[in-house]
Scaffold this motif. Sequence first.
Motif, PDB file in Angstrom:
ATOM      1  N   ARG A 166       0.690   4.000  -2.890  1.00 48.69           N
ATOM      2  CA  ARG A 166       0.301   5.366  -2.511  1.00 48.69           C
ATOM      3  C   ARG A 166       1.311   6.391  -3.037  1.00 48.69           C
ATOM      4  NH1 ARG A 166      -0.007   4.399   2.401  1.00 48.69           N
ATOM      5  NH2 ARG A 166      -2.249   3.940   2.459  1.00 48.69           N
ATOM      6  N   ALA A 167       2.588   6.068  -2.888  1.00 45.58           N
ATOM      7  CA  ALA A 167       3.627   6.982  -3.366  1.00 45.58           C
ATOM      8  C   ALA A 167       3.550   7.152  -4.876  1.00 45.58           C
ATOM      9  CB  ALA A 167       5.002   6.463  -2.951  1.00 45.58           C
ATOM     10  N   LEU A 168       3.273   6.073  -5.608  1.00 47.74           N
ATOM     11  CA  LEU A 168       3.156   6.163  -7.059  1.00 47.74           C
ATOM     12  C   LEU A 168       1.971   7.026  -7.467  1.00 47.74           C
ATOM     13  CD1 LEU A 168       3.915   2.545  -8.350  1.00 47.74           C
ATOM     14  CD2 LEU A 168       5.310   4.606  -8.641  1.00 47.74           C
ATOM     15  N   TYR A 169       0.847   6.823  -6.812  1.00 48.08           N
ATOM     16  CA  TYR A 169      -0.334   7.617  -7.148  1.00 48.08           C
ATOM     17  C   TYR A 169      -0.105   9.096  -6.845  1.00 48.08           C
ATOM     18  CZ  TYR A 169      -3.410   3.653  -8.107  1.00 48.08           C
ATOM     19  OH  TYR A 169      -3.998   2.545  -8.656  1.00 48.08           O
ATOM     20  N   ARG A 170       0.564   9.375  -5.770  1.00 46.22           N
ATOM     21  CA  ARG A 170       0.822  10.770  -5.405  1.00 46.22           C
ATOM     22  C   ARG A 170       1.805  11.428  -6.362  1.00 46.22           C
ATOM     23  NH1 ARG A 170       1.326  10.125   1.204  1.00 46.22           N
ATOM     24  NH2 ARG A 170      -0.918  10.187   1.650  1.00 46.22           N
ATOM     25  N   PRO A 197       0.815  -1.224   0.000  1.00 42.06           N
ATOM     26  CA  PRO A 197       0.000   0.000   0.000  1.00 42.06           C
ATOM     27  C   PRO A 197       0.847   1.273   0.000  1.00 42.06           C
ATOM     28  CG  PRO A 197      -0.934  -1.611   1.504  1.00 42.06           C
ATOM     29  CD  PRO A 197       0.393  -2.160   1.063  1.00 42.06           C
ATOM     30  N   GLU A 198       1.962   1.265   0.740  1.00 44.62           N
ATOM     31  CA  GLU A 198       2.809   2.461   0.823  1.00 44.62           C
ATOM     32  C   GLU A 198       3.445   2.777  -0.530  1.00 44.62           C
ATOM     33  OE1 GLU A 198       2.396   0.442   4.702  1.00 44.62           O
ATOM     34  OE2 GLU A 198       3.108  -0.234   2.733  1.00 44.62           O
ATOM     35  N   GLU A 247      -8.169  -0.453  -3.620  1.00 41.52           N
ATOM     36  CA  GLU A 247      -8.572  -1.308  -4.732  1.00 41.52           C
ATOM     37  C   GLU A 247      -7.390  -2.125  -5.256  1.00 41.52           C
ATOM     38  OE1 GLU A 247     -10.421   1.175  -7.631  1.00 41.52           O
ATOM     39  OE2 GLU A 247     -12.353   1.158  -6.609  1.00 41.52           O
ATOM     40  N   ARG A 248      -6.233  -1.479  -5.325  1.00 38.75           N
ATOM     41  CA  ARG A 248      -5.052  -2.207  -5.791  1.00 38.75           C
ATOM     42  C   ARG A 248      -4.683  -3.318  -4.808  1.00 38.75           C
ATOM     43  NH1 ARG A 248      -0.161   0.747  -8.768  1.00 38.75           N
ATOM     44  NH2 ARG A 248      -1.891   0.845 -10.237  1.00 38.75           N
ATOM     45  N   ALA A 249      -4.775  -3.023  -3.524  1.00 38.55           N
ATOM     46  CA  ALA A 249      -4.454  -4.036  -2.514  1.00 38.55           C
ATOM     47  C   ALA A 249      -5.430  -5.209  -2.583  1.00 38.55           C
ATOM     48  CB  ALA A 249      -4.468  -3.408  -1.123  1.00 38.55           C
ATOM     49  N   VAL A 255      14.855   2.590  -8.660  1.00 31.18           N
ATOM     50  CA  VAL A 255      14.070   3.826  -8.666  1.00 31.18           C
ATOM     51  C   VAL A 255      13.421   3.957  -7.298  1.00 31.18           C
ATOM     52  CG1 VAL A 255      12.110   5.045  -9.679  1.00 31.18           C
ATOM     53  CG2 VAL A 255      13.647   3.727 -11.145  1.00 31.18           C
ATOM     54  N   VAL A 256      13.794   4.989  -6.542  1.00 34.11           N
ATOM     55  CA  VAL A 256      13.343   5.133  -5.157  1.00 34.11           C
ATOM     56  C   VAL A 256      11.945   5.737  -5.130  1.00 34.11           C
ATOM     57  CG1 VAL A 256      13.863   6.080  -2.892  1.00 34.11           C
ATOM     58  CG2 VAL A 256      15.728   5.420  -4.423  1.00 34.11           C
ATOM     59  N   VAL A 257      10.970   4.908  -4.865  1.00 34.62           N
ATOM     60  CA  VAL A 257       9.568   5.328  -4.791  1.00 34.62           C
ATOM     61  C   VAL A 257       9.193   5.540  -3.331  1.00 34.62           C
ATOM     62  CG1 VAL A 257       7.177   4.664  -5.251  1.00 34.62           C
ATOM     63  CG2 VAL A 257       8.988   4.075  -6.898  1.00 34.62           C
ATOM     64  N   GLY A 258       8.889   6.768  -2.958  1.00 29.10           N
ATOM     65  CA  GLY A 258       8.419   7.043  -1.598  1.00 29.10           C
ATOM     66  C   GLY A 258       9.499   7.104  -0.536  1.00 29.10           C
ATOM     67  N   GLY A 259      10.769   6.921  -0.903  1.00 29.40           N
ATOM     68  CA  GLY A 259      11.849   6.976   0.084  1.00 29.40           C
ATOM     69  C   GLY A 259      12.383   5.598   0.427  1.00 29.40           C
ATOM     70  N   PRO A 260      13.525   5.538   1.087  1.00 32.53           N
ATOM     71  CA  PRO A 260      14.161   4.259   1.434  1.00 32.53           C
ATOM     72  C   PRO A 260      13.276   3.328   2.256  1.00 32.53           C
ATOM     73  CG  PRO A 260      15.698   6.070   1.729  1.00 32.53           C
ATOM     74  CD  PRO A 260      14.365   6.690   1.475  1.00 32.53           C
ATOM     75  N   GLY A 261      12.523   3.883   3.206  1.00 33.57           N
ATOM     76  CA  GLY A 261      11.664   3.046   4.041  1.00 33.57           C
ATOM     77  C   GLY A 261      10.594   2.334   3.234  1.00 33.57           C
ATOM     78  N   VAL A 262       9.973   3.058   2.312  1.00 34.80           N
ATOM     79  CA  VAL A 262       8.948   2.458   1.448  1.00 34.80           C
ATOM     80  C   VAL A 262       9.570   1.384   0.567  1.00 34.80           C
ATOM     81  CG1 VAL A 262       7.352   2.904  -0.458  1.00 34.80           C
ATOM     82  CG2 VAL A 262       7.469   4.494   1.468  1.00 34.80           C
ATOM     83  N   MET A 263      10.765   1.668   0.055  1.00 36.01           N
ATOM     84  CA  MET A 263      11.434   0.687  -0.797  1.00 36.01           C
ATOM     85  C   MET A 263      11.812  -0.570  -0.016  1.00 36.01           C
ATOM     86  SD  MET A 263      11.393   1.705  -3.874  1.00 36.01           S
ATOM     87  CE  MET A 263      12.477   0.445  -4.544  1.00 36.01           C
ATOM     88  N   MET A 264      12.240  -0.400   1.233  1.00 40.47           N
ATOM     89  CA  MET A 264      12.573  -1.566   2.049  1.00 40.47           C
ATOM     90  C   MET A 264      11.366  -2.478   2.202  1.00 40.47           C
ATOM     91  SD  MET A 264      15.090  -0.380   5.154  1.00 40.47           S
ATOM     92  CE  MET A 264      15.121  -2.074   5.749  1.00 40.47           C
TER      93      MET A 264
END
Length: 274
Positions: free
Chosen positions: A121-125, A117-118, A142-144, A171-180
Motif C-alpha cells: 500500500r505504501a509503495l502504491y501511494r 499489504p501495508e 490483488e498483490r496479496a 529504504v524506509v517504505v511507509g515508516g518504521p512500523g511498516v518496515m518491521m
Amino acid sequence: MDDDDAREPLTPVEVFGVDVREMRQARKMSLRGLATATGYSAAYVSKVENAKLVPSARFAEGCDRAFGTGAVMARQRQVAVAGDHPSWFVPYLQRERRATRILNYSTLYVMGLLQTPEYARALYRMGAARFSASTVEAKVAERAARRDILDRLDPAPPVLWVVLHESCLRVVVGGPGVMMRQIERLLEDAERPNVSVQLLPFSVVPASDSPFTLLATTGTPTVLHADGPQGGRPQETPALTSSACEIYDRLRAEALGHSESVTRIRKILEEYAP
C-alpha cells in the motif's frame, strides 16, 4: 476427477488466444493469412494464440475485420487486459502461477510476492499518487492474492530463491512500523522449506545493479522478466536467459548464505524497533 476437471481455468488472455485460433481455423485461414490481414507477423499471431503476449488493441480490431465479428474481439481484448494490472504485466502473472522455480534479484524493494499489504500500500501511494484510494486497495488485494501459490498443495508450490540487496531493507517504505512487519514477514517466509533468502550486503559490489526475475517451468524455456521505465517484457531468447542465469549464479555466490542472511536480517529488524 478427470484431467479436465483438475486443470486451472483459462485466464482471459488465454481465452482470447484460443478464440482467435478457433475463429482463424474455422475460416480456414493460416497464421500468415491472419498476420497479413491484421498487419502483424505470423510469429506475433502465434504468440497471441498461445497467450505468450497480450494482444494490442490494433490487433484485436484487425481480427474483427478479418473475421467479420464487428467489435467482438476488441471488447474481448478489453476484458483480457482489464483490471488493475497493466497489460505488459499479465504474461508475467500467468507464468508466475505456472512456474516451478522463481529466481528473483531485488535491488531496492522487497519483491511483490513477499510484500505485506501495508508495504504494498505504501509503495502504491508513493509511486502512483494518481490512483484513487479504492484503486490502491484493489491493487493491494490483488498483490496479496498472488501469495496463494506459496501455500498451494497441488501442484506443489514453486521453489522461490530471493537474492535481496541490503538496500531493500534500508529504504524506509511507509515508516518504521511498516518496515518491521515487512521484515518479520520476510523472516517468516524464509522458514518455508521451498524458500531461500540471501542478503547481498553493502560491502559487496554486485554482479548486476538491475533487478530481474527468472521463471522456470518444467518442459518450457526459462523466461527472464526485467522491469524498465515503460514496464517489463518477458524474454525467452536463449542468449538473454542464459546470460541472466549466469549473473544470478554470481549474485548467489556473492551474497551471504541463507542462515547467515537470516541472522543479519534479524539484526536489521532490531534497528526498526521503537
